[in-house]
Scaffold this motif. Structure first.
Motif, PDB file in Angstrom:
ATOM      1  N   ASP A  18     -22.074  33.393 -27.789  1.00 40.93           N
ATOM      2  CA  ASP A  18     -23.254  35.125 -28.446  1.00 40.93           C
ATOM      3  C   ASP A  18     -22.921  36.322 -26.712  1.00 40.93           C
ATOM      4  O   ASP A  18     -22.971  37.266 -27.111  1.00 40.93           O
ATOM      5  CB  ASP A  18     -24.698  34.601 -27.803  1.00 40.93           C
ATOM      6  CG  ASP A  18     -25.049  34.438 -26.516  1.00 40.93           C
ATOM      7  OD1 ASP A  18     -24.267  34.357 -25.852  1.00 40.93           O
ATOM      8  OD2 ASP A  18     -26.219  34.659 -26.645  1.00 40.93           O
ATOM      9  N   GLY A  19     -22.083  35.618 -26.105  1.00 42.44           N
ATOM     10  CA  GLY A  19     -21.195  36.489 -25.036  1.00 42.44           C
ATOM     11  C   GLY A  19     -21.936  36.219 -23.557  1.00 42.44           C
ATOM     12  O   GLY A  19     -21.961  37.058 -22.580  1.00 42.44           O
ATOM     13  N   LEU A  28     -31.399  34.885 -15.759  1.00 46.06           N
ATOM     14  CA  LEU A  28     -32.371  35.763 -16.330  1.00 46.06           C
ATOM     15  C   LEU A  28     -33.412  35.158 -17.099  1.00 46.06           C
ATOM     16  O   LEU A  28     -34.687  35.731 -17.350  1.00 46.06           O
ATOM     17  CB  LEU A  28     -31.436  36.550 -17.423  1.00 46.06           C
ATOM     18  CG  LEU A  28     -30.648  37.303 -16.506  1.00 46.06           C
ATOM     19  CD1 LEU A  28     -29.558  38.273 -17.961  1.00 46.06           C
ATOM     20  CD2 LEU A  28     -31.126  38.867 -15.371  1.00 46.06           C
ATOM     21  N   GLY A  29     -33.288  33.276 -16.470  1.00 43.99           N
ATOM     22  CA  GLY A  29     -34.597  33.284 -17.175  1.00 43.99           C
ATOM     23  C   GLY A  29     -34.841  33.079 -18.754  1.00 43.99           C
ATOM     24  O   GLY A  29     -35.576  32.632 -19.415  1.00 43.99           O
ATOM     25  N   LEU A  30     -33.555  33.327 -19.028  1.00 45.86           N
ATOM     26  CA  LEU A  30     -33.336  32.778 -21.047  1.00 45.86           C
ATOM     27  C   LEU A  30     -32.657  31.826 -21.204  1.00 45.86           C
ATOM     28  O   LEU A  30     -32.248  30.726 -20.509  1.00 45.86           O
ATOM     29  CB  LEU A  30     -32.428  33.653 -21.340  1.00 45.86           C
ATOM     30  CG  LEU A  30     -33.028  35.364 -20.793  1.00 45.86           C
ATOM     31  CD1 LEU A  30     -31.467  36.388 -20.687  1.00 45.86           C
ATOM     32  CD2 LEU A  30     -34.379  35.606 -21.419  1.00 45.86           C
ATOM     33  N   ASP A  31     -33.312  31.320 -22.602  1.00 46.67           N
ATOM     34  CA  ASP A  31     -33.099  30.397 -23.531  1.00 46.67           C
ATOM     35  C   ASP A  31     -31.537  30.207 -23.451  1.00 46.67           C
ATOM     36  O   ASP A  31     -31.543  31.002 -25.024  1.00 46.67           O
ATOM     37  CB  ASP A  31     -33.459  29.976 -24.534  1.00 46.67           C
ATOM     38  CG  ASP A  31     -33.443  28.747 -25.291  1.00 46.67           C
ATOM     39  OD1 ASP A  31     -32.216  27.806 -25.142  1.00 46.67           O
ATOM     40  OD2 ASP A  31     -34.216  28.243 -26.037  1.00 46.67           O
ATOM     41  N   MET A  40     -31.030  40.507 -23.880  1.00 45.21           N
ATOM     42  CA  MET A  40     -30.880  40.895 -22.841  1.00 45.21           C
ATOM     43  C   MET A  40     -32.084  41.675 -22.212  1.00 45.21           C
ATOM     44  O   MET A  40     -32.484  42.359 -22.351  1.00 45.21           O
ATOM     45  CB  MET A  40     -29.489  41.449 -22.137  1.00 45.21           C
ATOM     46  CG  MET A  40     -28.528  40.660 -22.630  1.00 45.21           C
ATOM     47  SD  MET A  40     -28.498  39.110 -21.893  1.00 45.21           S
ATOM     48  CE  MET A  40     -28.373  39.176 -20.373  1.00 45.21           C
ATOM     49  N   PRO A  41     -32.652  41.082 -20.559  1.00 42.50           N
ATOM     50  CA  PRO A  41     -33.195  41.633 -20.030  1.00 42.50           C
ATOM     51  C   PRO A  41     -32.963  43.410 -20.290  1.00 42.50           C
ATOM     52  O   PRO A  41     -32.114  43.795 -19.405  1.00 42.50           O
ATOM     53  CB  PRO A  41     -33.961  41.232 -19.041  1.00 42.50           C
ATOM     54  CG  PRO A  41     -33.463  39.779 -19.083  1.00 42.50           C
ATOM     55  CD  PRO A  41     -32.449  39.382 -19.897  1.00 42.50           C
ATOM     56  N   GLN A  42     -34.645  44.256 -19.900  1.00 44.22           N
ATOM     57  CA  GLN A  42     -34.067  45.463 -19.416  1.00 44.22           C
ATOM     58  C   GLN A  42     -34.819  46.174 -18.345  1.00 44.22           C
ATOM     59  O   GLN A  42     -35.326  45.895 -17.778  1.00 44.22           O
ATOM     60  CB  GLN A  42     -34.813  46.652 -20.823  1.00 44.22           C
ATOM     61  CG  GLN A  42     -33.952  46.253 -21.584  1.00 44.22           C
ATOM     62  CD  GLN A  42     -32.694  46.789 -22.002  1.00 44.22           C
ATOM     63  OE1 GLN A  42     -32.163  47.908 -21.254  1.00 44.22           O
ATOM     64  NE2 GLN A  42     -31.780  45.655 -22.560  1.00 44.22           N
TER      65      GLN A  42
END
Length: 109
Positions: A18-19, A28-31, A40-42
């Motif tokens: 997914d890049g 970023l605390g993402l799965d 992506m967080p803004q």
């Protein structure tokens, strides 16, 4: 294995293509198993500044937040970054002015 990824998976791997490499997803605390291309967080605007928070406390990892006014030229100049707190998170902040600003997080090891 966090999120089902091997503990020794190379941090630059992008298993679902997914890049977003594993190292950036974790910062970023993402799965990393989700398709993060559009998730992506803004940064958050508050008063006269814009900020975002990210994990910045892994040994051997360098975290750098850069700002741009045109999404071509990027620099850490003008970005204030807090030291990691007890949870390992840092916050990067830039002032808001008449010219739009963009932020990005660079993570390397």
């Amino acid at each position: 294995t966090m999120h089902g990824n091997a503990h020794d998976a190379p941090p630059q791997d992008d298993p679902n293509q997914d890049g977003v490499p594993l190292l950036l997803a974790y910062a970023l605390g993402l799965d990393p198993n989700r398709n993060l291309a559009g998730a992506m967080p803004q940064p958050v605007a508050s008063g006269d500044s814009m900020h975002f928070t990210y994990f910045a406390n892994a040994d051997g990892v360098t975290y750098q937040v850069e700002a741009s006014r045109n999404m071509i030229d990027w620099s850490p100049a003008g970005v204030s970054t807090s030291a990691p707190g007890p949870d390992g998170n840092s916050t990067a902040t830039v002032p808001i002015d008449a010219t739009p600003r963009y932020l990005r997080l660079r993570v390397s090891f």
